[in-house]
Design an enzyme around this catalytic site. Structure first.
Site, PDB file in Angstrom:
ATOM      1  N   CYS A 157      47.348  -5.236 136.736  1.00  0.00           N
ATOM      2  CA  CYS A 157      48.449  -5.510 135.823  1.00  0.00           C
ATOM      3  C   CYS A 157      48.352  -6.827 135.070  1.00  0.00           C
ATOM      4  CB  CYS A 157      49.777  -5.401 136.550  1.00  0.00           C
ATOM      5  SG  CYS A 157      49.884  -6.542 137.896  1.00  0.00           S
ATOM      6  N   GLY A 180      43.866 -24.787 121.842  1.00  0.00           N
ATOM      7  CA  GLY A 180      42.838 -24.290 120.917  1.00  0.00           C
ATOM      8  C   GLY A 180      43.043 -24.810 119.496  1.00  0.00           C
ATOM      9  N   GLN A 211      53.058 -22.688 136.432  1.00  0.00           N
ATOM     10  CA  GLN A 211      52.828 -21.284 136.086  1.00  0.00           C
ATOM     11  C   GLN A 211      53.891 -20.393 136.741  1.00  0.00           C
ATOM     12  OE1 GLN A 211      50.437 -19.878 133.882  1.00  0.00           O
ATOM     13  NE2 GLN A 211      51.742 -18.100 134.216  1.00  0.00           N
ATOM     14  N   LYS A 254      33.782 -30.505 130.933  1.00  0.00           N
ATOM     15  CA  LYS A 254      35.076 -30.906 131.500  1.00  0.00           C
ATOM     16  C   LYS A 254      35.800 -29.689 132.073  1.00  0.00           C
ATOM     17  CE  LYS A 254      39.347 -31.307 130.340  1.00  0.00           C
ATOM     18  NZ  LYS A 254      39.993 -31.104 131.643  1.00  0.00           N
ATOM     19  N   GLU A 276      52.102 -14.598 125.451  1.00  0.00           N
ATOM     20  CA  GLU A 276      51.261 -14.542 126.640  1.00  0.00           C
ATOM     21  C   GLU A 276      52.014 -15.181 127.806  1.00  0.00           C
ATOM     22  OE1 GLU A 276      46.696 -15.386 127.756  1.00  0.00           O
ATOM     23  OE2 GLU A 276      47.761 -17.116 126.985  1.00  0.00           O
ATOM     24  N   GLY A 311      40.877 -21.688 126.587  1.00  0.00           N
ATOM     25  CA  GLY A 311      42.172 -22.095 127.120  1.00  0.00           C
ATOM     26  C   GLY A 311      43.300 -21.521 126.285  1.00  0.00           C
ATOM     27  N   SER A 312      44.407 -22.244 126.243  1.00  0.00           N
ATOM     28  CA  SER A 312      45.596 -21.712 125.574  1.00  0.00           C
ATOM     29  C   SER A 312      45.519 -21.873 124.055  1.00  0.00           C
ATOM     30  CB  SER A 312      46.824 -22.452 126.093  1.00  0.00           C
ATOM     31  OG  SER A 312      46.714 -23.816 125.747  1.00  0.00           O
ATOM     32  N   GLU A 326      38.047 -19.909 122.476  1.00  0.00           N
ATOM     33  CA  GLU A 326      38.539 -18.663 123.087  1.00  0.00           C
ATOM     34  C   GLU A 326      39.928 -18.929 123.642  1.00  0.00           C
ATOM     35  OE1 GLU A 326      37.560 -15.614 123.191  1.00  0.00           O
ATOM     36  OE2 GLU A 326      35.728 -16.021 122.076  1.00  0.00           O
TER      37      GLU A 326
HETATM   38  P1  NAD Z   1      44.954 -25.093 128.628  1.00  0.00           P
HETATM   39  O1  NAD Z   1      44.840 -24.951 127.159  1.00  0.00           O
HETATM   40  O2  NAD Z   1      46.157 -25.733 129.192  1.00  0.00           O
HETATM   41  O3  NAD Z   1      43.723 -25.956 129.181  1.00  0.00           O
HETATM   42  C1  NAD Z   1      42.387 -25.558 128.939  1.00  0.00           C
HETATM   43  C2  NAD Z   1      41.494 -26.791 129.013  1.00  0.00           C
HETATM   44  O4  NAD Z   1      41.813 -27.650 127.903  1.00  0.00           O
HETATM   45  C3  NAD Z   1      41.686 -27.627 130.276  1.00  0.00           C
HETATM   46  O5  NAD Z   1      40.437 -28.097 130.720  1.00  0.00           O
HETATM   47  C4  NAD Z   1      42.548 -28.774 129.785  1.00  0.00           C
HETATM   48  O6  NAD Z   1      42.379 -29.947 130.528  1.00  0.00           O
HETATM   49  C5  NAD Z   1      42.003 -28.960 128.378  1.00  0.00           C
HETATM   50  N1  NAD Z   1      42.902 -29.689 127.446  1.00  0.00           N
HETATM   51  C6  NAD Z   1      44.253 -29.755 127.455  1.00  0.00           C
HETATM   52  N2  NAD Z   1      44.679 -30.544 126.461  1.00  0.00           N
HETATM   53  C7  NAD Z   1      43.595 -30.975 125.797  1.00  0.00           C
HETATM   54  C8  NAD Z   1      43.372 -31.833 124.665  1.00  0.00           C
HETATM   55  N3  NAD Z   1      44.387 -32.405 124.028  1.00  0.00           N
HETATM   56  N4  NAD Z   1      42.120 -32.036 124.255  1.00  0.00           N
HETATM   57  C9  NAD Z   1      41.080 -31.464 124.890  1.00  0.00           C
HETATM   58  N5  NAD Z   1      41.209 -30.670 125.970  1.00  0.00           N
HETATM   59  C10 NAD Z   1      42.452 -30.430 126.424  1.00  0.00           C
HETATM   60  O7  NAD Z   1      44.725 -23.651 129.250  1.00  0.00           O
HETATM   61  P2  NAD Z   1      44.781 -23.207 130.811  1.00  0.00           P
HETATM   62  O8  NAD Z   1      46.209 -23.121 131.224  1.00  0.00           O
HETATM   63  O9  NAD Z   1      43.839 -23.994 131.638  1.00  0.00           O
HETATM   64  O10 NAD Z   1      44.155 -21.753 130.712  1.00  0.00           O
HETATM   65  C11 NAD Z   1      44.894 -20.604 130.480  1.00  0.00           C
HETATM   66  C12 NAD Z   1      44.647 -20.103 129.075  1.00  0.00           C
HETATM   67  O11 NAD Z   1      43.255 -19.810 128.903  1.00  0.00           O
HETATM   68  C13 NAD Z   1      45.366 -18.809 128.778  1.00  0.00           C
HETATM   69  O12 NAD Z   1      45.964 -18.903 127.520  1.00  0.00           O
HETATM   70  C14 NAD Z   1      44.257 -17.778 128.764  1.00  0.00           C
HETATM   71  O13 NAD Z   1      44.515 -16.638 127.986  1.00  0.00           O
HETATM   72  C15 NAD Z   1      43.124 -18.549 128.244  1.00  0.00           C
HETATM   73  N6  NAD Z   1      41.828 -17.919 128.555  1.00  0.00           N
HETATM   74  C16 NAD Z   1      41.142 -17.296 127.551  1.00  0.00           C
HETATM   75  C17 NAD Z   1      39.932 -16.678 127.809  1.00  0.00           C
HETATM   76  C18 NAD Z   1      39.121 -16.086 126.705  1.00  0.00           C
HETATM   77  O14 NAD Z   1      37.918 -15.992 126.842  1.00  0.00           O
HETATM   78  N7  NAD Z   1      39.707 -15.712 125.582  1.00  0.00           N
HETATM   79  C19 NAD Z   1      39.415 -16.681 129.113  1.00  0.00           C
HETATM   80  C20 NAD Z   1      40.156 -17.321 130.107  1.00  0.00           C
HETATM   81  C21 NAD Z   1      41.356 -17.945 129.825  1.00  0.00           C
END
Ligand code: NAD
Length: 467
Positions: A270, A228, A317, A170, A369, A223-224, A245
């Protein structure tokens, strides 16, 4: 309209959603089908049904498919890089670089498919042999964020398939285009139906359905932090394996003995180092040079050759970036440059990179963040104080130091609380053949990438045989 790939077929959904170019809001890249509940269900059953045979596929079969995918991605890197810049807002060289990296990741895991590990040893009891082998975990759901629209899908999908798992992928709502293009390449690589499935849709709908599905054995999420946590809770509730992650607040230490030009170069990325901690002797000279560089960065259309910083990905954003600029000012940090919405020829989410100075690590702008082009500089009296500030964070993804001292560099590598430590190199650049991931609030579960990916995508079997 672009469809989803389910059980070996392209399937349209009842609803579709547009993919919009953040550099030009009038440019709709494509409409993308949203998978509905029944379609997700169908994909899960197809993956389940495909798993027994696919888990016994030969290394040669998996190598051939992954290698072909890697070759096609590399051959089409200019075209796919353009699509990436258009839908996500990264500059063209960054977009093409990310696509090339995705191709290399498939090549790496093609090789890994040919190198299955295993151990054979005598038992502690007489006449018995012991074998340790790795088997695929099963049906894996993978949920990706928007900021690496093709590299993250690649570093999740390639190892999953290489080790013999079936995939339910997804992508993030904001960037379905690159994932669709990748899925289209995968659809022609000869996998049996059900081995790979693309499910575009909302996180709260398609994502949540995957998290809660009893037939999904493992979940890999990037993701966030907020999402997570949901992934962790859903996974724990039904004992699914999880790999999570999340965010970062990556610190960069700039010590008195740093090479100033090199430090400005490293610090200038930055968005990657969002907390820059400079020691007293170099602080003022460093801030002056960094502010000059930041002020001169050209913000514009991601695909324009002159552009150094593309637009912010979407309106939400952009609002978040602006909100943190206001918070930083109200907390008493000095906004040295940037932090403003700007207009360009086309309507887009343009925002100048911001540099806050005279920050205190306790400020919200240093602890939370922001995920936008906003960096904060904190003054520290010496290395020890700078290290303590760097570690005073709920995150621990990547951390860097600029120094010419072997003593400090060595101490930093051992004592920084982060998954990745960078000495005189930017916190953003990482290799694809080694593990990637963080500590503390940044990550949970086994690492991604490199040979360590096997920890998540396989499970170990210990077999005893009477000799
Ligand atoms: P997000 O958490 O909003 O979304 C990430 C994914 O989760 C999307 O595909 C979204 O549709 C899905 N999602 C949202 N709600 C969900 C639910 N209830 N159940 C299952 N899936 C769901 O994050 P984002 O805004 O897309 O990404 C930015 C974040 O990702 C930042 O916090 C960034 O630091 C992080 N990130 C981390 C790494 C790493 O490897 N540590 C790498 C890249 C990005």
């Amino acid at each position: 309209m672009r469809k989803n790939f389910i059980a070996g077929e392209w399937v349209a959904g009842a609803q579709a959603s547009p993919d919009i170019n953040p550099s030009d809001l009038s440019d709709v890249i494509e409409e993308f089908s949203q998978a509905d509940k029944a379609q997700v269900e169908h994909a899960v059953s197809a993956a389940r049904a495909a798993f027994p045979a696919w888990s016994l596929s030969t290394p040669q079969q998996r190598f051939d498919a992954l290698d072909a995918i890697g070759s096609e991605i590399l051959a089409r890197k200019a075209e796919l890089g353009e699509l990436l810049s258009r839908e996500e807002g990264k500059t063209l060289p960054e977009g093409i670089g990310e696509v090339a990296r995705a191709g290399q990741i498939f090549k790496f895991f093609a090789g890994e498919a040919l190198r299955p590990g295993g151990e054979f040893m005598p038992s502690v009891r007489p006449g018995i042999n012991v074998e340790l082998t790795r088997e695929p975990v099963g049906v894996v759901a993978q949920i990706a964020p928007w900021n690496f629209p093709i590299a993250i899908p690649a570093w999740k999908i390639a190892p999953a398939l290489a080790y013999g798992n079936c995939v339910l992928f997804k992508p993030a709502e904001l960037v379905p285009g690159c994932s669709w293009a990748l899925a289209e390449i995968i659809s022609r690589a000869g996998f049996p139906p059900g081995v790979f499935n693309l499910l575009i849709g909302r996180g709260s709908v398609v994502g949540q359905q995957l998290l809660d599905h009893p037939e999904v054995d493992a979940i890999s999420f990037t993701g966030s932090v907020a999402t997570g946590r949901r992934v962790a809770e859903a996974g724990m509730k039904r004992m699914a394996k999880v790999q999570i992650e999340m965010g970062g607040k990556n610190p960069l230490l700039v010590l008195d003995d740093a090479n100033l030009e090199q430090a400005v170069e490293v610090g200038q990325r930055c968005t990657a180092s969002s907390r820059i901690i400079a020691t007293a002797g170099i602080h003022d000279a460093f801030v002056k040079r960094l502010a000059e560089r930041t002020r001169n960065l050209v913000v514009g259309d991601a695909r324009d050759a002159k552009t150094q910083i593309g637009p912010v990905v979407d309106a939400r954003q952009l609002e978040q970036d602006e909100r943190y600029i206001a918070i930083g000012k109200s907390e008493g940090a000095t906004l040295t440059c940037g932090g403003e919405r700007v207009k360009r020829d086309k309507e887009g989410f343009y925002f100048t990179p911001a540099l806050f100075t005279e920050c205190d690590n306790a400020m919200h702008i240093c602890q939370e963040e922001i995920f936008g082009p906003v960096a904060s500089v904190i003054r520290a009296k010496d290395y020890e104080t700078a290290l303590a500030i760097a570690n005073d964070s709920e995150f621990g993804l990547s951390a860097g130091i600029c120094t010419t001292s072997l003593k400090y560099a060595t101490h930093f590598k051992r004592h920084i609380e982060a998954g990745m430590a960078m000495v005189n190199v930017p916190t953003a650049g990482v290799d694809y053949h080694v593990p990637f991931g963080g500590r503390k609030g940044s990550s949970y579960g086994p690492r991604e990438q490199g040979r360590y990916a096997a920890e998540f995508y396989t499970t170990v079997k210990t077999a005893y045989t009477l000799a």
